[in-house]
Scaffold this motif. Structure first.
Motif, PDB file in Angstrom:
ATOM      1  N   HIS A  54      26.121  35.278 -46.574  1.00  0.00           N
ATOM      2  CA  HIS A  54      25.549  34.052 -46.034  1.00  0.00           C
ATOM      3  C   HIS A  54      24.280  33.716 -46.825  1.00  0.00           C
ATOM      4  N   SER A  55      24.012  32.432 -46.993  1.00  0.00           N
ATOM      5  CA  SER A  55      22.800  32.089 -47.773  1.00  0.00           C
ATOM      6  C   SER A  55      21.539  32.688 -47.141  1.00  0.00           C
ATOM      7  N   TYR A  56      21.531  32.819 -45.818  1.00  0.00           N
ATOM      8  CA  TYR A  56      20.355  33.407 -45.172  1.00  0.00           C
ATOM      9  C   TYR A  56      20.294  34.933 -45.313  1.00  0.00           C
ATOM     10  N   GLU A  57      21.333  35.503 -45.855  1.00  0.00           N
ATOM     11  CA  GLU A  57      21.264  36.942 -46.135  1.00  0.00           C
ATOM     12  C   GLU A  57      20.584  37.217 -47.475  1.00  0.00           C
ATOM     13  N   VAL A  58      20.260  36.162 -48.171  1.00  0.00           N
ATOM     14  CA  VAL A  58      19.395  36.326 -49.340  1.00  0.00           C
ATOM     15  C   VAL A  58      17.968  36.244 -48.804  1.00  0.00           C
ATOM     16  N   PHE A  59      17.379  37.390 -48.601  1.00  0.00           N
ATOM     17  CA  PHE A  59      16.073  37.486 -47.944  1.00  0.00           C
ATOM     18  C   PHE A  59      15.172  38.337 -48.824  1.00  0.00           C
ATOM     19  N   SER A  62       9.973  36.451 -51.821  1.00  0.00           N
ATOM     20  CA  SER A  62       9.538  35.053 -51.883  1.00  0.00           C
ATOM     21  C   SER A  62       9.756  34.350 -50.538  1.00  0.00           C
ATOM     22  N   ASN A  63      10.790  34.739 -49.816  1.00  0.00           N
ATOM     23  CA  ASN A  63      10.978  34.157 -48.484  1.00  0.00           C
ATOM     24  C   ASN A  63       9.813  34.550 -47.577  1.00  0.00           C
ATOM     25  N   ILE A  64       9.437  35.815 -47.686  1.00  0.00           N
ATOM     26  CA  ILE A  64       8.362  36.298 -46.816  1.00  0.00           C
ATOM     27  C   ILE A  64       7.057  35.582 -47.152  1.00  0.00           C
ATOM     28  N   SER A  65       6.786  35.415 -48.430  1.00  0.00           N
ATOM     29  CA  SER A  65       5.516  34.744 -48.730  1.00  0.00           C
ATOM     30  C   SER A  65       5.528  33.298 -48.267  1.00  0.00           C
ATOM     31  N   ARG A  66       6.712  32.671 -48.266  1.00  0.00           N
ATOM     32  CA  ARG A  66       6.763  31.300 -47.744  1.00  0.00           C
ATOM     33  C   ARG A  66       6.579  31.257 -46.233  1.00  0.00           C
ATOM     34  N   MET A  67       7.098  32.279 -45.550  1.00  0.00           N
ATOM     35  CA  MET A  67       7.110  32.208 -44.086  1.00  0.00           C
ATOM     36  C   MET A  67       5.889  32.830 -43.429  1.00  0.00           C
TER      37      MET A  67
HETATM   38  C1  LIG Z   1      15.319  32.696 -48.742  1.00  0.00           C
HETATM   39  O1  LIG Z   1      15.135  31.671 -49.692  1.00  0.00           O
HETATM   40  C2  LIG Z   1      16.353  31.198 -50.283  1.00  0.00           C
HETATM   41  C3  LIG Z   1      15.982  30.135 -51.268  1.00  0.00           C
HETATM   42  O2  LIG Z   1      15.121  30.640 -52.232  1.00  0.00           O
HETATM   43  C4  LIG Z   1      17.233  30.627 -49.217  1.00  0.00           C
HETATM   44  O3  LIG Z   1      18.463  30.223 -49.781  1.00  0.00           O
HETATM   45  C5  LIG Z   1      17.490  31.673 -48.148  1.00  0.00           C
HETATM   46  O4  LIG Z   1      18.257  31.109 -47.113  1.00  0.00           O
HETATM   47  C6  LIG Z   1      16.162  32.185 -47.589  1.00  0.00           C
HETATM   48  N1  LIG Z   1      16.433  33.260 -46.636  1.00  0.00           N
HETATM   49  C7  LIG Z   1      16.055  33.232 -45.364  1.00  0.00           C
HETATM   50  C8  LIG Z   1      16.389  34.418 -44.523  1.00  0.00           C
HETATM   51  O5  LIG Z   1      15.461  32.278 -44.882  1.00  0.00           O
END
Ligand SMILES: *[C@@H]1O[C@H](CO)[C@@H](O)[C@H](O)[C@H]1NC(C)=O
Ligand SMILES: *[C@@H]1O[C@H](CO)[C@@H](O)[C@H](O)[C@H]1NC(C)=O
Length: 195
Positions: A54-59, A62-67
């Protein structure tokens, strides 16, 4: 709940989650397993082998620094467990019983469940059941959705090694009290002291 959501933007941010000391031993066991990931997640697989996640399994970091500014550390830790549980399941699913990476991955998953057990035990239930911030709740709902209903554009292909790299780096970041002065931590922009 995040400070921003409460509208109390002038108050100091909520303190970040402290990692209970009881989690450090099982987390270090996972770290030991992960130190062999190149062999088990790369060398044992065909070149450029990927699995669908799943796209959200790309964690990643960089995700952490954004969130990190909007979301409490504890919430990110909960998300970390949710994401990586799904990843381990997906990796195990592609491994036949006798594949040379099978028992490694099964062991890693056991260790992961152990640390999750300690995580759950060391926080009061009402804390872990707190409503998630809206954006995180959306992510959570997507992650737990029936895979048949996930639209094509939400799938990604990733190598097992890259998924475990993310697993490892984000672990060092989100549970940094258990991993003082490691190199990875220097890349970790999730600096609890500054937030
Ligand atoms: C993390 O960031 C990527 C984009 O860089 C995004 O596709 C992905 O859904 C994000 N993961 C989470 C868990 O929000
Ligand atoms: C693997 O991927 C790399 C980068 O995309 C590519 O250059 C290489 O040819 C691929 N190798 C094989 C065996 O498909």
């Amino acid at each position: 709940m995040s400070v921003v959501r409460l509208g109390l933007v002038l108050l100091p941010p909520v303190p970040m989650a402290q990692t209970p000391a009881s989690m450090c031993t099982p987390l270090k066991t996972i770290k030991d397993s992960l130190s062999h990931r190149r062999r088990y997640m790369k060398h044992n697989f065909p070149i450029n082998y990927t699995i669908r996640v799943h796209s959200y399994e790309v964690f990643k970091l960089s995700n952490i620094s954004r969130m990190r500014l909007q979301v409490e550390g504890l919430v990110l830790q909960r998300l970390w467990f949710q994401v990586n549980q799904g990843i381990l399941k997906k990796i195990i699913r592609v491994l036949p019983e006798r594949h040379p990476s099978r028992s490694y991955t099964a062991e890693l998953e056991r260790r992961f469940r152990d640390v999750e057990g300690v995580f759950v035990q060391s926080h009061p239930a009402e804390v872990l059941e707190q409503d998630l911030p809206e954006g995180i709740q959306d992510t959570w709902d997507h992650l737990t959705e029936d895979p048949d209903r996930v639209p094509e554009y939400r799938w990604r292909y990733a190598s097992p090694k890259s998924l475990l790299d993310n697993f490892c780096h984000t672990m060092h970041c989100l549970f940094s009290e258990c991993f003082p002065s490691t190199e990875v931590q220097q890349d970790c922009e999730y600096d609890k002291g500054k937030v």
